[in-house]
Design a protein around this motif. Structure first.
Motif, PDB file in Angstrom:
ATOM      1  N   ASP A  14       1.023  -1.171   0.167  1.00 52.13           N
ATOM      2  CA  ASP A  14      -0.039   0.031   0.034  1.00 52.13           C
ATOM      3  C   ASP A  14       0.837   1.234   0.125  1.00 52.13           C
ATOM      4  N   SER A  15       2.074   1.107   0.248  1.00 53.77           N
ATOM      5  CA  SER A  15       2.946   2.258   0.087  1.00 53.77           C
ATOM      6  C   SER A  15       2.934   3.137  -1.145  1.00 53.77           C
ATOM      7  N   VAL A  16       2.701   4.393  -1.100  1.00 58.09           N
ATOM      8  CA  VAL A  16       2.507   5.235  -2.197  1.00 58.09           C
ATOM      9  C   VAL A  16       4.161   5.479  -2.467  1.00 58.09           C
ATOM     10  N   SER A  17       4.657   6.009  -1.475  1.00 55.61           N
ATOM     11  CA  SER A  17       6.049   6.564  -1.600  1.00 55.61           C
ATOM     12  C   SER A  17       7.207   5.237  -2.413  1.00 55.61           C
ATOM     13  N   GLY A  18       6.597   4.106  -2.166  1.00 58.42           N
ATOM     14  CA  GLY A  18       7.114   2.920  -2.488  1.00 58.42           C
ATOM     15  C   GLY A  18       6.818   2.749  -4.260  1.00 58.42           C
ATOM     16  N   ARG A  19       5.621   2.964  -4.345  1.00 61.84           N
ATOM     17  CA  ARG A  19       5.077   3.270  -6.008  1.00 61.84           C
ATOM     18  C   ARG A  19       6.006   4.479  -6.767  1.00 61.84           C
ATOM     19  N   LEU A  20       6.360   5.594  -5.897  1.00 59.75           N
ATOM     20  CA  LEU A  20       7.015   6.529  -6.599  1.00 59.75           C
ATOM     21  C   LEU A  20       8.375   6.060  -6.736  1.00 59.75           C
ATOM     22  N   THR A  21       9.286   5.418  -5.702  1.00 57.25           N
ATOM     23  CA  THR A  21      10.285   5.198  -6.027  1.00 57.25           C
ATOM     24  C   THR A  21      10.662   4.243  -7.110  1.00 57.25           C
ATOM     25  N   GLN A  22       9.698   3.309  -7.388  1.00 59.93           N
ATOM     26  CA  GLN A  22       9.683   2.551  -8.387  1.00 59.93           C
ATOM     27  C   GLN A  22       9.581   3.221  -9.689  1.00 59.93           C
ATOM     28  N   MET A  23       8.660   4.189  -9.629  1.00 64.94           N
ATOM     29  CA  MET A  23       8.498   4.849 -11.078  1.00 64.94           C
ATOM     30  C   MET A  23       9.994   5.870 -11.296  1.00 64.94           C
ATOM     31  N   LEU A  24      10.434   6.195 -10.162  1.00 63.45           N
ATOM     32  CA  LEU A  24      11.583   7.015 -10.448  1.00 63.45           C
ATOM     33  C   LEU A  24      12.839   6.054 -10.864  1.00 63.45           C
ATOM     34  N   LEU A  25      13.010   4.733 -10.367  1.00 60.93           N
ATOM     35  CA  LEU A  25      13.742   3.807 -10.853  1.00 60.93           C
ATOM     36  C   LEU A  25      13.508   3.340 -12.016  1.00 60.93           C
ATOM     37  N   ASP A  26      12.461   3.383 -12.531  1.00 63.57           N
ATOM     38  CA  ASP A  26      12.242   2.776 -13.880  1.00 63.57           C
ATOM     39  C   ASP A  26      12.567   3.970 -14.657  1.00 63.57           C
ATOM     40  N   HIS A  27      12.374   5.044 -14.547  1.00 64.24           N
ATOM     41  CA  HIS A  27      12.746   6.178 -15.439  1.00 64.24           C
ATOM     42  C   HIS A  27      14.389   6.392 -15.392  1.00 64.24           C
ATOM     43  N   PHE A  28      15.074   6.244 -14.371  1.00 66.34           N
ATOM     44  CA  PHE A  28      16.703   6.470 -14.483  1.00 66.34           C
ATOM     45  C   PHE A  28      17.081   5.189 -14.984  1.00 66.34           C
ATOM     46  N   THR A  29      16.779   4.174 -14.783  1.00 66.07           N
ATOM     47  CA  THR A  29      17.231   2.963 -15.364  1.00 66.07           C
ATOM     48  C   THR A  29      16.941   2.743 -16.962  1.00 66.07           C
ATOM     49  N   ALA A  30      15.862   3.546 -17.317  1.00 60.93           N
ATOM     50  CA  ALA A  30      15.744   3.406 -18.623  1.00 60.93           C
ATOM     51  C   ALA A  30      16.730   4.365 -19.387  1.00 60.93           C
ATOM     52  N   ALA A  31      17.126   5.410 -18.659  1.00 62.76           N
ATOM     53  CA  ALA A  31      18.035   6.522 -19.022  1.00 62.76           C
ATOM     54  C   ALA A  31      19.430   6.196 -19.020  1.00 62.76           C
ATOM     55  N   HIS A  32      19.447   4.985 -18.021  1.00 60.65           N
ATOM     56  CA  HIS A  32      21.080   4.405 -17.772  1.00 60.65           C
ATOM     57  C   HIS A  32      21.288   3.069 -17.661  1.00 60.65           C
ATOM     58  N   PRO A  33      20.845   2.325 -18.609  1.00 59.44           N
ATOM     59  CA  PRO A  33      20.590   0.917 -18.561  1.00 59.44           C
ATOM     60  C   PRO A  33      21.651  -0.010 -17.986  1.00 59.44           C
ATOM     61  N   ASP A  34      22.739   0.563 -18.283  1.00 62.54           N
ATOM     62  CA  ASP A  34      24.000  -0.214 -17.419  1.00 62.54           C
ATOM     63  C   ASP A  34      24.152   0.217 -16.094  1.00 62.54           C
ATOM     64  N   ALA A  35      23.499   1.049 -15.630  1.00 58.40           N
ATOM     65  CA  ALA A  35      23.788   1.304 -13.997  1.00 58.40           C
ATOM     66  C   ALA A  35      23.810   0.088 -13.141  1.00 58.40           C
ATOM     67  N   THR A  36      24.538   0.330 -12.097  1.00 61.93           N
ATOM     68  CA  THR A  36      24.355  -0.592 -10.996  1.00 61.93           C
ATOM     69  C   THR A  36      23.541   0.040 -10.233  1.00 61.93           C
ATOM     70  N   VAL A  37      22.551  -0.895  -9.719  1.00 66.02           N
ATOM     71  CA  VAL A  37      21.263  -0.552  -8.593  1.00 66.02           C
ATOM     72  C   VAL A  37      21.524  -1.102  -7.486  1.00 66.02           C
ATOM     73  N   ILE A  38      21.437  -0.378  -6.422  1.00 67.01           N
ATOM     74  CA  ILE A  38      21.585  -1.244  -5.109  1.00 67.01           C
ATOM     75  C   ILE A  38      20.207  -0.681  -4.326  1.00 67.01           C
ATOM     76  N   SER A  39      19.327  -1.287  -3.898  1.00 71.47           N
ATOM     77  CA  SER A  39      18.224  -1.065  -3.250  1.00 71.47           C
ATOM     78  C   SER A  39      18.164  -1.533  -1.715  1.00 71.47           C
ATOM     79  N   HIS A  40      17.680  -0.783  -0.823  1.00 73.74           N
ATOM     80  CA  HIS A  40      17.391  -1.260   0.565  1.00 73.74           C
ATOM     81  C   HIS A  40      15.970  -0.712   1.002  1.00 73.74           C
ATOM     82  N   ASP A  41      15.390  -1.649   1.605  1.00 72.05           N
ATOM     83  CA  ASP A  41      13.922  -1.411   2.308  1.00 72.05           C
ATOM     84  C   ASP A  41      14.035  -1.350   3.585  1.00 72.05           C
ATOM     85  N   TYR A  42      14.090  -0.036   4.146  1.00 75.34           N
ATOM     86  CA  TYR A  42      14.358  -0.099   5.722  1.00 75.34           C
ATOM     87  C   TYR A  42      13.084  -0.192   6.470  1.00 75.34           C
ATOM     88  N   GLY A  43      11.960  -0.005   5.532  1.00 77.08           N
ATOM     89  CA  GLY A  43      10.565  -0.302   6.080  1.00 77.08           C
ATOM     90  C   GLY A  43      10.531  -1.764   6.480  1.00 77.08           C
TER      91      GLY A  43
END
Length: 197
Positions: A14-43
């Motif tokens: 139900d996290s709205v901020s989580g949906r936003l972070t996913q949208m942002l991640l999708d945007h930036f990985t589309a622009a930088h497909p070779d980027a290294t992505v590190i994710s932490h869910d401290y919730g």
């Protein structure tokens, strides 16, 4: 290019901020497909709050650390180094009781290290952690603007990241507590903002 995604909501799917972070991640990985992505869910997997040992581990010089601080240092410093190695930081920050979740604060508390991310001179504080983008995925149940009475979420994040030498950017959903239609309208507006980043 390294992208660091931090989530801190305790509301699961139900996290709205989580949906936003996913949208942002999708945007930036589309622009930088070779980027290294590190994710932490401290919730769901929170960092412990600082103690005298962990504070000393990241703030004291090596010769002044106790054996317990020395043992804690690698894990504590790794959190800061991960942040400093990231070009883009996507930060999920819901408003909880007019401020940020305590688990997000526990992460931020590991970023403010004298002589590493800030210093003082005769002109006052100087941020040393510039050179990266911090994009905050902000969600609030009510309708707030930065600096409104009772708003200690975005205002706090702007203050702390400015102190470290970073001007954070915000993508937000207000009125998340007004119901599903308000959430979807907020996310649609946020998607348009994300496309401009």
């Amino acid at each position: 290019m390294q992208i660091l995604r931090i989530d801190s909501a305790t509301t699961g799917d139900d996290s709205v901020s989580g949906r936003l972070t996913q949208m942002l991640l999708d945007h930036f990985t589309a622009a930088h497909p070779d980027a290294t992505v590190i994710s932490h869910d401290y919730g769901t997997d929170p960092l412990p709050h600082l103690t005298p040992v962990t504070t000393g581990a990241i703030r004291r010089p090596e010769e002044a650390r106790t054996p317990e601080m020395q043992a804690a240092y690698p894990a504590e410093r790794a959190i800061l180094d991960e942040f400093l190695a990231s070009d883009i930081v996507i930060l999920g920050a819901p408003m909880y009781n007019f401020t940020i979740p305590s688990q997000l604060k526990a992460w931020i508390d590991r970023l403010g290290v004298p002589r590493v991310t800030f210093s003082y001179d005769e002109n006052g504080p100087k941020g040393l952690a510039g050179g990266r983008r911090v994009i905050v995925a902000s969600s609030r149940g009510g309708d707030y603007n930065q600096g409104d009475a009772g708003e200690h979420q975005e205002t706090y994040l702007k203050t702390v990241f400015n102190f470290l030498g970073i001007d954070p950017e915000f993508v937000r959903v207000n009125k998340a507590g007004f119901g599903p239609e308000a959430v979807e309208a907020g996310l649609a507006a946020a998607k348009e903002e994300i496309a401009k980043l």
